[in-house]
Design a protein around this motif. Sequence first.
Motif, short mmCIF file in Angstrom:
data_model
loop_
_atom_site.label_atom_id
_atom_site.label_comp_id
_atom_site.label_asym_id
_atom_site.label_seq_id
_atom_site.Cartn_x
_atom_site.Cartn_y
_atom_site.Cartn_z
N VAL A 115 0.93 -0.84 0.05
CA VAL A 115 -0.27 0.15 0.24
C VAL A 115 1.03 1.44 0.30
O VAL A 115 0.31 2.52 -0.51
N ASP A 116 1.68 1.50 0.89
CA ASP A 116 2.93 2.44 0.58
C ASP A 116 4.05 2.64 -0.78
O ASP A 116 3.95 3.95 -1.24
N LEU A 117 3.58 1.21 -1.09
CA LEU A 117 5.03 1.20 -2.46
C LEU A 117 3.42 2.64 -3.84
O LEU A 117 4.47 3.03 -3.98
N VAL A 118 1.98 1.70 -3.32
CA VAL A 118 1.43 2.40 -4.60
C VAL A 118 0.99 3.89 -4.21
O VAL A 118 0.56 4.33 -5.00
N ARG A 119 0.96 4.03 -3.24
CA ARG A 119 -0.20 5.14 -2.47
C ARG A 119 0.82 6.41 -3.09
O ARG A 119 1.65 6.63 -2.98
N GLY A 120 0.08 7.42 -3.58
CA GLY A 120 0.88 9.05 -4.61
C GLY A 120 1.70 8.31 -6.26
O GLY A 120 1.68 9.09 -6.05
N GLN A 121 1.50 7.18 -6.45
CA GLN A 121 2.49 6.51 -7.33
C GLN A 121 1.02 6.78 -8.35
O GLN A 121 1.14 7.09 -9.30
N LEU A 122 -0.12 5.51 -7.33
CA LEU A 122 -1.12 5.11 -8.46
C LEU A 122 -2.49 6.37 -8.41
O LEU A 122 -2.99 6.68 -7.05
N ARG A 123 -2.13 7.16 -9.03
CA ARG A 123 -3.07 8.71 -8.70
C ARG A 123 -4.37 8.93 -9.01
O ARG A 123 -5.60 9.22 -8.81
N SER A 124 -4.53 7.86 -10.54
CA SER A 124 -5.64 7.81 -11.52
C SER A 124 -6.73 6.69 -12.52
O SER A 124 -6.13 5.44 -11.69
N TRP A 125 -8.15 6.66 -11.59
CA TRP A 125 -8.73 5.63 -11.65
C TRP A 125 -8.50 4.94 -13.56
O TRP A 125 -8.64 3.63 -13.41
N ARG A 126 -7.70 6.37 -14.24
CA ARG A 126 -6.99 5.54 -15.66
C ARG A 126 -6.37 4.08 -15.45
O ARG A 126 -5.69 3.41 -16.51
N GLN A 127 -5.81 4.48 -14.56
CA GLN A 127 -4.05 3.65 -14.03
C GLN A 127 -4.84 1.91 -13.46
O GLN A 127 -3.86 0.82 -13.17
N MET A 420 -4.77 3.27 6.00
CA MET A 420 -3.02 3.87 5.55
C MET A 420 -3.65 4.64 4.14
O MET A 420 -2.13 5.43 3.66
N ASN A 421 -4.81 5.34 4.30
CA ASN A 421 -5.34 7.17 3.43
C ASN A 421 -4.45 6.21 1.68
O ASN A 421 -3.34 7.35 1.26
N ALA A 422 -4.51 4.82 1.47
CA ALA A 422 -4.26 5.33 -0.01
C ALA A 422 -5.70 5.73 -1.55
O ALA A 422 -6.17 4.30 -0.72
N THR A 423 -5.57 6.38 -2.36
CA THR A 423 -6.94 6.55 -2.98
C THR A 423 -6.18 6.85 -4.07
O THR A 423 -4.80 7.44 -4.66
N PHE A 424 -7.22 7.01 -4.93
CA PHE A 424 -6.53 7.85 -6.69
C PHE A 424 -7.97 8.29 -6.80
O PHE A 424 -9.36 9.10 -6.12
N LEU A 425 -8.01 9.52 -7.97
CA LEU A 425 -9.09 10.11 -8.44
C LEU A 425 -10.24 9.37 -9.68
O LEU A 425 -9.16 8.28 -10.15
N ASP A 426 -11.09 9.25 -8.96
CA ASP A 426 -12.43 8.79 -9.43
C ASP A 426 -12.21 9.38 -11.09
O ASP A 426 -12.57 10.77 -11.16
N GLN A 427 -13.75 8.90 -11.86
CA GLN A 427 -13.37 9.59 -12.77
C GLN A 427 -14.32 11.16 -13.14
O GLN A 427 -14.51 11.98 -14.13
N ASN A 428 -14.79 11.49 -11.55
CA ASN A 428 -15.26 12.47 -11.10
C ASN A 428 -14.05 13.69 -10.74
O ASN A 428 -14.80 14.65 -10.10
N GLY A 429 -13.55 12.55 -10.60
CA GLY A 429 -12.46 13.59 -10.10
C GLY A 429 -12.48 13.98 -8.90
O GLY A 429 -12.31 14.33 -7.19
N LYS A 430 -13.28 12.31 -8.07
CA LYS A 430 -13.43 12.36 -6.16
C LYS A 430 -12.53 11.91 -5.23
O LYS A 430 -12.56 10.69 -6.98
N GLU A 431 -12.47 11.74 -4.47
CA GLU A 431 -11.29 10.73 -3.58
C GLU A 431 -11.85 9.17 -3.88
O GLU A 431 -12.80 9.82 -3.11
N GLN A 432 -11.14 8.41 -3.95
CA GLN A 432 -12.19 6.82 -3.46
C GLN A 432 -10.60 6.54 -3.40
O GLN A 432 -9.41 6.18 -3.44
N PHE A 433 -10.34 5.86 -2.03
CA PHE A 433 -9.91 4.52 -1.68
C PHE A 433 -10.11 3.23 -2.94
O PHE A 433 -11.06 3.10 -3.89
N PHE A 434 -8.47 2.57 -2.76
CA PHE A 434 -8.52 1.51 -3.66
C PHE A 434 -9.25 0.05 -2.83
O PHE A 434 -9.09 0.69 -1.64
#
Length: 585
Positions: A115-127, A420-434
């Motif tokens: 989780v620490d590895l991907v948070r901040g790196q995976l940011r978009s739903w596109r990934q 661990m607050n690992a999130t990305f932005l969804d299609q609506n630009g809203k922050e979501q947890f993985f």
Amino acid sequence: MKLSRYYLPTYRESPAEAEVISHQLMLRAGMVKKLAAGIYNWLPFGLRALRKVEEIIREEMNRAGAQEVFLPMVQPSELWKESGRWEAYGKELLRFQDRHEHESCLGPTHEEVIVDLVRGQLRSWRQLPVNLYQIQDKFRDEIRPRFGLMRGREFGMKDAYSFDADEPGAEKSYQGMYAAYSRIFARCGLEFRAVEAVTGPIGGKFSHEFMVLADTGEDTLAVCPKCGYAANLEKAEVKTAAKPETDPEQVLEKVHTPGRRTVEEVCAFLKLAPANLVKTLIFESDKGPVAAMVRGDRELNPNKLQGLINADRLEMATPERIQELTKGPLGFSGPVGLKIPIYLDQEVALLKNFITGANEPDYHLLNTNLTRDFQAAKIADLRVVVPGDFCNRCGSEYHFHKGIEVGHIFKLGLKYSKPMNATFLDQNGKEQFFIMGCYGIGTSRTVAASIEQNHDPSGIIWPLSIAPFQIYLLPINYKDERLRKVTDDLAAELEKLGLEVLLDDREESPGVKFKDADLIGIPLRILVGDKTLAKDSVEFKLRNQDKKELVLISKAAMAAKELILAQLEAISQKTDRIATQASKL
RNA sequence: CGGGAUGUAGCGCAGUUUGGUAGCGCGCUUGGUUCGGGACCAAGAGGCCGCGGGUUCAAAGCCCGCCAUCCCGACCA
């Protein structure tokens, strides 16, 4: 490879420390050597099998779209404090300090790190989705390591973690791993079943275990031969075959049962069958104290109770707490007058006039009846499945198997991404947890399980796909020049064809060579002796068959190659069949 | 952590009851004979008897403490 140069210490007798067959054979066949309790060295021969299992896993994980990473074994405490597991994980987590007095631990699993590895790196739903895996040693400081490689403290594991944007995606990732796992174990040449399982402390709603079938397995599986439902006994649902009793309700009666606490004692004393008696068990949970009732001849499944009341924690109440809660001692608990919620096994609800504890010393109640004498908070399937029980889905009688858990796939949901607050932005630009999943395979255990499943009194019988070598080339007398020449030429030819050959060039009597060949279990034995040379031939024998066959020397190498390819092809076809079945589920 | 057992040569074990300075089988080394299912003869090498303390003229053995390993229960790949 020439055996005289190969580090393969075999033993005639099995070391006293080994109890289970895989442990005995792995030690005797020079695969592993113990360094400390639950910690093993892998020797060249054993390592070859382990690497083959790993390579199959790697190929199938890659094929399923996962990507390999390699994470550290030493992990900082901060991450574990973030997920809450620094406290929640028990003593299995080996903690220590470095020279700067920094708290660290040896990784028993890698959710926090990934989780620490991907948070901040995976940011978009596109990934998304992303699935990362590694093949690494884990360390769990088990209270009691046992069964050799089956339950070590340090052990090899493939662990994978998926990250998805939504539920359907997570479901797809899960199904993808289910299919990949089916292919992996099929390719390893193992008989296995995927069964529904309880999730345990890793969490999540449901999970599947992959079980290698072996009589020596620790787990019991209930498998429905008709509809395909299969579950660990810890989880398996049961359809009640019993019919509701229709006897008129008799008068509740208190009966003196001095010192009779257990079902057996009470039944013997009252001259009644255990099915007439109903056990009342008292539990503590994070939802408060509860009571559960099952028939006297049944066993409560605590996992079912825990699931029913949606508790994180459930344990038997102490005798002191039972006294407090029921006003009676352990062994005399009953539902009548009880102030805590009572959960009833569905079979109990069918009974009339049953015996229960009276919640006072040395007394039981005759003719207890639901509704009239007490109320149930819920009626549900709460007991452990037994032989003769029927599948809850289709009503067919269960088959039972013993199995060894070699893989487990979980849906984690937000269990780690949220704290661990690992999130990305969804299609609506809203922050979501993985939405996460995690998927483990015990690699070293898989090797051991293969041996548990495939052996005979003489030794190991490797499936071809994970055998350390494919061919055991056995000259009866390697010092004989003619034999030696034929053997060496054949070895060269076989290796040129890409086959893995172990040449027994030792100056040993034939008997020793035969015994070692059987012990280490290489699939194809090719024997060169005076008798075979007299017919310009060598002898082929498969480890898993008794049949011996003469093959002309000139055709031996190609014949060996064809034989091996045919066997691998058979495994491959079976894999495809199983994978097709798996994808339908 | 609770219950049970065991630590003697690389491996499997005997010897401990009744103290007297360690033995068997396998394996290993050398030489020879063998060669289709763990061969035979001969000569060898190899041991802080788990560790520490105590008792004794003397301890593998008796006493005390510790450690390790294995098996049975709660965890898990």
